[in-house]
Enzyme design. Structure first.
Site, PDB file in Angstrom:
ATOM      1  N   CYS A 130      -2.976 -21.566 -93.172  1.00  0.00           N
ATOM      2  CA  CYS A 130      -2.032 -21.221 -94.252  1.00  0.00           C
ATOM      3  C   CYS A 130      -1.046 -22.165 -94.289  1.00  0.00           C
ATOM      4  O   CYS A 130      -0.377 -22.434 -95.471  1.00  0.00           O
ATOM      5  CB  CYS A 130      -1.388 -19.937 -93.784  1.00  0.00           C
ATOM      6  SG  CYS A 130      -0.547 -20.069 -92.306  1.00  0.00           S
TER       7      CYS A 130
ATOM      8  N   GLU B  51       3.018 -12.673 -92.555  1.00  0.00           N
ATOM      9  CA  GLU B  51       2.817 -14.280 -92.687  1.00  0.00           C
ATOM     10  C   GLU B  51       1.771 -14.119 -93.579  1.00  0.00           C
ATOM     11  O   GLU B  51       0.424 -14.065 -93.192  1.00  0.00           O
ATOM     12  CB  GLU B  51       2.409 -14.626 -91.266  1.00  0.00           C
ATOM     13  CG  GLU B  51       3.539 -14.598 -90.343  1.00  0.00           C
ATOM     14  CD  GLU B  51       4.786 -15.480 -90.618  1.00  0.00           C
ATOM     15  OE1 GLU B  51       5.784 -15.585 -89.804  1.00  0.00           O
ATOM     16  OE2 GLU B  51       4.632 -16.288 -91.493  1.00  0.00           O
ATOM     17  N   LEU B  52       1.720 -14.854 -94.613  1.00  0.00           N
ATOM     18  CA  LEU B  52       0.996 -14.633 -95.867  1.00  0.00           C
ATOM     19  C   LEU B  52       0.328 -15.846 -96.215  1.00  0.00           C
ATOM     20  O   LEU B  52       0.332 -16.876 -95.562  1.00  0.00           O
ATOM     21  CB  LEU B  52       1.481 -13.966 -96.914  1.00  0.00           C
ATOM     22  CG  LEU B  52       2.139 -12.391 -96.630  1.00  0.00           C
ATOM     23  CD1 LEU B  52       2.707 -11.614 -97.821  1.00  0.00           C
ATOM     24  CD2 LEU B  52       0.980 -11.590 -95.890  1.00  0.00           C
TER      25      LEU B  52
ATOM     26  N   GLY C 224      -2.324 -12.970 -92.937  1.00  0.00           N
ATOM     27  CA  GLY C 224      -3.433 -12.924 -93.879  1.00  0.00           C
ATOM     28  C   GLY C 224      -3.023 -13.304 -95.319  1.00  0.00           C
ATOM     29  O   GLY C 224      -1.929 -13.901 -95.318  1.00  0.00           O
ATOM     30  N   SER C 225      -3.724 -12.718 -96.058  1.00  0.00           N
ATOM     31  CA  SER C 225      -3.362 -13.095 -97.563  1.00  0.00           C
ATOM     32  C   SER C 225      -2.242 -12.210 -98.049  1.00  0.00           C
ATOM     33  O   SER C 225      -2.146 -11.344 -97.725  1.00  0.00           O
ATOM     34  CB  SER C 225      -4.749 -12.853 -98.393  1.00  0.00           C
ATOM     35  OG  SER C 225      -5.309 -11.496 -98.267  1.00  0.00           O
TER      36      SER C 225
ATOM     37  N   TRP D 120      -8.879 -14.299 -89.500  1.00  0.00           N
ATOM     38  CA  TRP D 120     -10.195 -14.889 -88.443  1.00  0.00           C
ATOM     39  C   TRP D 120      -9.837 -16.160 -88.122  1.00  0.00           C
ATOM     40  O   TRP D 120     -10.747 -16.908 -87.162  1.00  0.00           O
ATOM     41  CB  TRP D 120     -11.496 -14.861 -89.165  1.00  0.00           C
ATOM     42  CG  TRP D 120     -11.418 -15.316 -90.772  1.00  0.00           C
ATOM     43  CD1 TRP D 120     -11.007 -14.529 -91.661  1.00  0.00           C
ATOM     44  CD2 TRP D 120     -11.295 -16.450 -90.923  1.00  0.00           C
ATOM     45  NE1 TRP D 120     -11.060 -15.190 -92.753  1.00  0.00           N
ATOM     46  CE2 TRP D 120     -10.891 -16.577 -92.701  1.00  0.00           C
ATOM     47  CE3 TRP D 120     -11.392 -17.884 -90.578  1.00  0.00           C
ATOM     48  CZ2 TRP D 120     -11.113 -17.703 -93.218  1.00  0.00           C
ATOM     49  CZ3 TRP D 120     -11.369 -19.117 -91.219  1.00  0.00           C
ATOM     50  CH2 TRP D 120     -10.979 -18.953 -92.646  1.00  0.00           C
ATOM     51  N   ASN D 121      -8.899 -16.735 -88.940  1.00  0.00           N
ATOM     52  CA  ASN D 121      -8.843 -18.400 -88.680  1.00  0.00           C
ATOM     53  C   ASN D 121      -8.332 -18.960 -87.246  1.00  0.00           C
ATOM     54  O   ASN D 121      -8.405 -19.976 -87.006  1.00  0.00           O
ATOM     55  CB  ASN D 121      -8.152 -18.910 -89.740  1.00  0.00           C
ATOM     56  CG  ASN D 121      -6.765 -18.771 -90.027  1.00  0.00           C
ATOM     57  OD1 ASN D 121      -6.244 -17.595 -89.530  1.00  0.00           O
ATOM     58  ND2 ASN D 121      -6.001 -19.381 -90.813  1.00  0.00           N
TER      59      ASN D 121
HETATM   60  N1  LIG Z   1       0.908 -16.954 -92.999  1.00  0.00           N
HETATM   61  C1  LIG Z   1      -0.061 -17.358 -92.290  1.00  0.00           C
HETATM   62  O1  LIG Z   1       0.478 -17.576 -90.999  1.00  0.00           O
HETATM   63  C2  LIG Z   1      -1.442 -17.088 -92.312  1.00  0.00           C
HETATM   64  C3  LIG Z   1      -2.003 -16.827 -93.746  1.00  0.00           C
HETATM   65  N2  LIG Z   1      -3.343 -16.751 -93.860  1.00  0.00           N
HETATM   66  C4  LIG Z   1      -3.888 -16.165 -95.225  1.00  0.00           C
HETATM   67  O2  LIG Z   1      -4.996 -15.411 -95.015  1.00  0.00           O
HETATM   68  C5  LIG Z   1      -5.989 -15.821 -95.968  1.00  0.00           C
HETATM   69  C6  LIG Z   1      -6.947 -16.136 -95.200  1.00  0.00           C
HETATM   70  O3  LIG Z   1      -7.125 -15.412 -94.214  1.00  0.00           O
HETATM   71  P1  LIG Z   1      -8.217 -13.738 -94.463  1.00  0.00           P
HETATM   72  O4  LIG Z   1      -8.657 -13.204 -93.115  1.00  0.00           O
HETATM   73  O5  LIG Z   1      -9.420 -14.133 -95.535  1.00  0.00           O
HETATM   74  O6  LIG Z   1      -7.087 -12.920 -95.153  1.00  0.00           O
HETATM   75  P2  LIG Z   1      -7.241 -11.398 -95.455  1.00  0.00           P
HETATM   76  O7  LIG Z   1      -5.884 -11.179 -95.995  1.00  0.00           O
HETATM   77  O8  LIG Z   1      -8.591 -11.009 -96.360  1.00  0.00           O
HETATM   78  O9  LIG Z   1      -7.522 -10.741 -94.105  1.00  0.00           O
HETATM   79  C7  LIG Z   1      -6.503 -10.871 -92.974  1.00  0.00           C
HETATM   80  C8  LIG Z   1      -6.716  -9.399 -92.155  1.00  0.00           C
HETATM   81  O10 LIG Z   1      -6.460  -8.323 -93.102  1.00  0.00           O
HETATM   82  C9  LIG Z   1      -7.672  -7.213 -92.887  1.00  0.00           C
HETATM   83  N3  LIG Z   1      -7.591  -6.765 -94.211  1.00  0.00           N
HETATM   84  C10 LIG Z   1      -8.257  -7.090 -95.290  1.00  0.00           C
HETATM   85  N4  LIG Z   1      -8.176  -6.000 -96.438  1.00  0.00           N
HETATM   86  C11 LIG Z   1      -7.144  -5.081 -95.711  1.00  0.00           C
HETATM   87  C12 LIG Z   1      -6.915  -3.939 -96.198  1.00  0.00           C
HETATM   88  N5  LIG Z   1      -7.076  -3.556 -97.338  1.00  0.00           N
HETATM   89  N6  LIG Z   1      -5.952  -3.255 -95.571  1.00  0.00           N
HETATM   90  C13 LIG Z   1      -5.667  -3.767 -94.214  1.00  0.00           C
HETATM   91  N7  LIG Z   1      -6.141  -4.702 -93.509  1.00  0.00           N
HETATM   92  C14 LIG Z   1      -7.033  -5.548 -94.318  1.00  0.00           C
HETATM   93  C15 LIG Z   1      -8.705  -8.299 -92.516  1.00  0.00           C
HETATM   94  O11 LIG Z   1      -9.601  -7.425 -92.005  1.00  0.00           O
HETATM   95  P3  LIG Z   1     -11.132  -8.029 -92.032  1.00  0.00           P
HETATM   96  O12 LIG Z   1     -11.292  -9.161 -91.692  1.00  0.00           O
HETATM   97  O13 LIG Z   1     -12.020  -6.803 -91.068  1.00  0.00           O
HETATM   98  O14 LIG Z   1     -11.443  -7.701 -93.426  1.00  0.00           O
HETATM   99  C16 LIG Z   1      -8.303  -9.242 -91.628  1.00  0.00           C
HETATM  100  O15 LIG Z   1      -8.053  -8.717 -90.527  1.00  0.00           O
HETATM  101  C17 LIG Z   1      -5.453 -17.057 -96.786  1.00  0.00           C
HETATM  102  O16 LIG Z   1      -4.749 -16.546 -97.933  1.00  0.00           O
HETATM  103  C18 LIG Z   1      -4.479 -17.474 -95.700  1.00  0.00           C
HETATM  104  O17 LIG Z   1      -3.355 -18.328 -96.399  1.00  0.00           O
HETATM  105  C19 LIG Z   1      -4.105 -16.736 -92.833  1.00  0.00           C
HETATM  106  C20 LIG Z   1      -3.707 -17.108 -91.873  1.00  0.00           C
HETATM  107  C21 LIG Z   1      -2.157 -17.354 -91.357  1.00  0.00           C
HETATM  108  O1  LIG Z   2      -2.814 -20.800 -90.648  1.00  0.00           O
HETATM  109  C1  LIG Z   2      -2.703 -20.075 -89.584  1.00  0.00           C
HETATM  110  O2  LIG Z   2      -3.010 -19.152 -89.281  1.00  0.00           O
HETATM  111  C2  LIG Z   2      -1.663 -20.563 -88.524  1.00  0.00           C
HETATM  112  O3  LIG Z   2      -0.092 -19.869 -88.959  1.00  0.00           O
HETATM  113  C3  LIG Z   2      -1.619 -21.770 -88.701  1.00  0.00           C
HETATM  114  S1  LIG Z   2      -0.818 -22.578 -87.493  1.00  0.00           S
HETATM  115  O4  LIG Z   2       0.175 -21.546 -86.606  1.00  0.00           O
HETATM  116  O5  LIG Z   2      -1.523 -23.195 -86.357  1.00  0.00           O
HETATM  117  O6  LIG Z   2       0.132 -23.735 -88.021  1.00  0.00           O
END
Ligand SMILES: NC(=O)C1=CN([C@@H]2O[C@H](COP(=O)(O)OP(=O)(O)OC[C@H]3O[C@@H](n4cnc5c(N)ncnc54)[C@H](OP(=O)(O)O)[C@@H]3O)[C@@H](O)[C@H]2O)C=CC1
Ligand SMILES: O=C(O)[C@H](O)CS(=O)(=O)O
Length: 491
Positions: A296, A262-263, A240-241, A162-163
């Protein structure tokens, strides 16, 4: 909740506020819908079609059916469509920013910046589409000739957070479509509208039916499992996470899917005695408070060498007074709400743990008087390694300052994490710059800068921060298969 400021979005082109799923070139309205709210006000923005597992399966089928013809187009033909998509994103950046601020909360100027950042990936890969080169290898025998081909992997499943509801999709769909893959995008439940608006413009740009599909919904685990286990899907790309990334890896193992992940991160931000302290403060403000700390690559741990600690701490606290918290549509607002109550609870937990173990709050430290999920930008001093902020990603506006003495010690502390996405440090000693940059265990290092994200560089992490790279000339590799032809009888 706050008074209602945004109930009906003011758009130049209202058709960009799409609430139906985009599947096989058609807008699909399902019986089931789910609400999307504005995190700043709690207002309902729209009710969006909820695509379930069966709908996902059908979408994968149409993406699979579309891949042959899309891959048969030349890179130039695909690139021209992507270029048109880029142009439309830029032309409609104001509306896309309004939709993004409404559903995610970031200030409108920052949202517009994200739109242009996301569009830059579409532009970049529109150009790369024409440059997917193979190789010619000198034969190992007189009658042999060897040629290496690069071919698209096929159907790509995308799950994004979502971010950055626009840029995280753009960073994936750009290279995927450029090389000839087809794409099934599942945006976060909280922020589907930006992805749907991208699809509106993608359709106008001429992306053929079935090539780009967007399936909003609430069953993240069910839909995710379908994407990971369906053998018509060749690859999963996820942002995501780390927790969810691990789930997806396990689920994808059954069909040996390619994975781009990308976690999570836990970025160290180091200020050495020889740094330009004012520059370091400016860099820390960006690295820490961009997107209200919800990225992230945010600085999660700020290490300051003893000789400049007090000066840096005082100047950083002073600078945070320039941050203006409020509704992202307000004039001059620099910092929007946190995405939800859980995010606020995590920030409060990190602050209370640190204070209980001896840290001092020198700025902020509590919810904003605005109510809702608004939070005061916070600076903590006297932070130590036993505190939760040293280990866990806060994902919010908290700047914890650690004091250190020796270079070796701070590098060891910086690397003492299962994460390795981004690191930052400020120093004007060239030998130290090389020593520390080479020693830090992360995929990306900001040297004398707090903002490193760009489409021209390979974004990604090491350790449990992920697999693969996004953006740059390397960004197409993860969407390609390599095949070689060994031709005999060439006499
Ligand atoms: N490395 C990077 O570039 C980035 C890393 N992040 C990391 O993500 C976290 C924050 O974002 P956040 O959205 O809370 O992360 P989440 O991992 O909770 O969610 C990310 C996506 O995964 C989906 N999701 C959740 N659970 C599942 C599942 N069991 N199976 C499949 N898909 C699933 C979510 O759907 P729904 O929302 O519908 O639950 C959402 O679309 C932080 O840890 C941050 O560091 C975030 C952005 C960038
Ligand atoms: O955190 C994120 O979701 C992005 O990867 C951050 S950035 O690409 O804007 O640095």
């Amino acid at each position: 909740m706050l008074d209602t400021k945004v109930t009906k979005l003011e758009l130049k082109d209202p058709s960009l506020l799409e609430t139906r799923a985009y599947i096989n070139g058609a807008w699909v309205e399902g019986e089931a819908t789910f609400p999307v709210h504005n995190p700043a006000t709690g207002d309902l923005i729209a009710n969006v079609t909820d695509i379930d597992i069966e709908g996902t399966r059908q979408t994968i089928d149409v993406a699979y059916a579309a891949k042959k013809e899309w891959a048969a187009q030349t890179g130039k033909e695909r690139g021209a469509i992507l270029r048109k998509w880029f142009d439309l994103m830029v032309e409609n950046a104001d509306d896309l920013a309004t939709i993004l601020t409404a559903e995610m909360g970031k200030p409108w100027a920052e949202a517009r910046g994200e739109i242009l950042y996301g569009a830059s990936f579409i532009e970049w890969f529109a150009e790369e589409a024409k440059r997917i080169y193979g190789d010619v290898i000198p034969g190992h025998q007189r009658d042999k000739r060897i040629v290496v081909l690069k071919q698209p992997v096929g159907v790509v499943g995308s799950i994004t957070p979502w971010n950055f509801p626009n840029a995280m999709i753009a960073r994936k769909v750009g290279p995927a479509l450029a090389v000839g893959c087809t794409f099934v995008a599942r945006p976060a439940t909280l922020t589907p509208l930006s992805a749907l608006a991208m699809a509106v413009l993608g359709e106008r740009a001429g992306i053929p039916a079935g090539v780009l599909n967007v399936i909003p919904g609430t069953d993240s685990s069910g839909v995710g499992n379908e994407l990971c286990t369906n053998d018509k899907v060749a690859k999963i790309t996820f942002t995501g996470s780390t927790r969810v990334g691990q789930i997806l890896m396990r689920q994808a193992a059954g069909t040996i899917k390619k994975m781009s992940l990308e976690l999570g991160g836990n970025a160290p931000f180091i200020v050495f005695d020889d740094a330009d302290v004012d520059a370091a403060v400016d860099g820390a403000m960006i690295a820490k408070f961009r997107n209200n700390g919800q990225t992230c690559v945010c600085a999660n741990r700020i290490y300051v060498q003893a000789g400049v600690y007090d000066e840096f701490a005082a100047k950083l606290a002073e600078k945070t007074k320039d941050l203006n918290v409020g509704n992202g549509f307000g004039d001059g607002i620099t910092t929007g709400p946190l995405i939800n109550d859980a995010a606020v609870a995590k920030v409060e937990e990190h602050i209370s743990d640190a204070v209980s173990k001896g840290a001092t709050v020198t700025m902020g430290g509590k919810r904003s008087d605005l109510g809702g999920t608004f939070f005061e930008p916070t600076v903590l001093t006297g932070v130590t390694r036993d505190m939760v902020v040293a280990k866990d990603e806060t994902f919010g506006p908290v700047a914890p300052l650690f004091k250190f003495e020796e270079e070796d010690d701070v590098v060891a502390m910086a690397n003492d994490s299962e994460f390795g996405l981004a690191s930052y440090f400020y120093s004007r000693d060239l030998a130290r710059v090389w020593r520390v940059a080479e020693a830090l265990e992360s995929g990306m290092v900001g040297v004398n800068t707090g903002l490193i994200s760009t489409e021209v560089a390979p974004f990604g992490g090491v350790k449990q921060s992920g697999l693969g790279r996004e953006g740059s000339k390397y960004g197409t590799e993860d969407f390609l298969e390599m095949k070689y032809l060994c031709m005999g009888e060439i006499q």
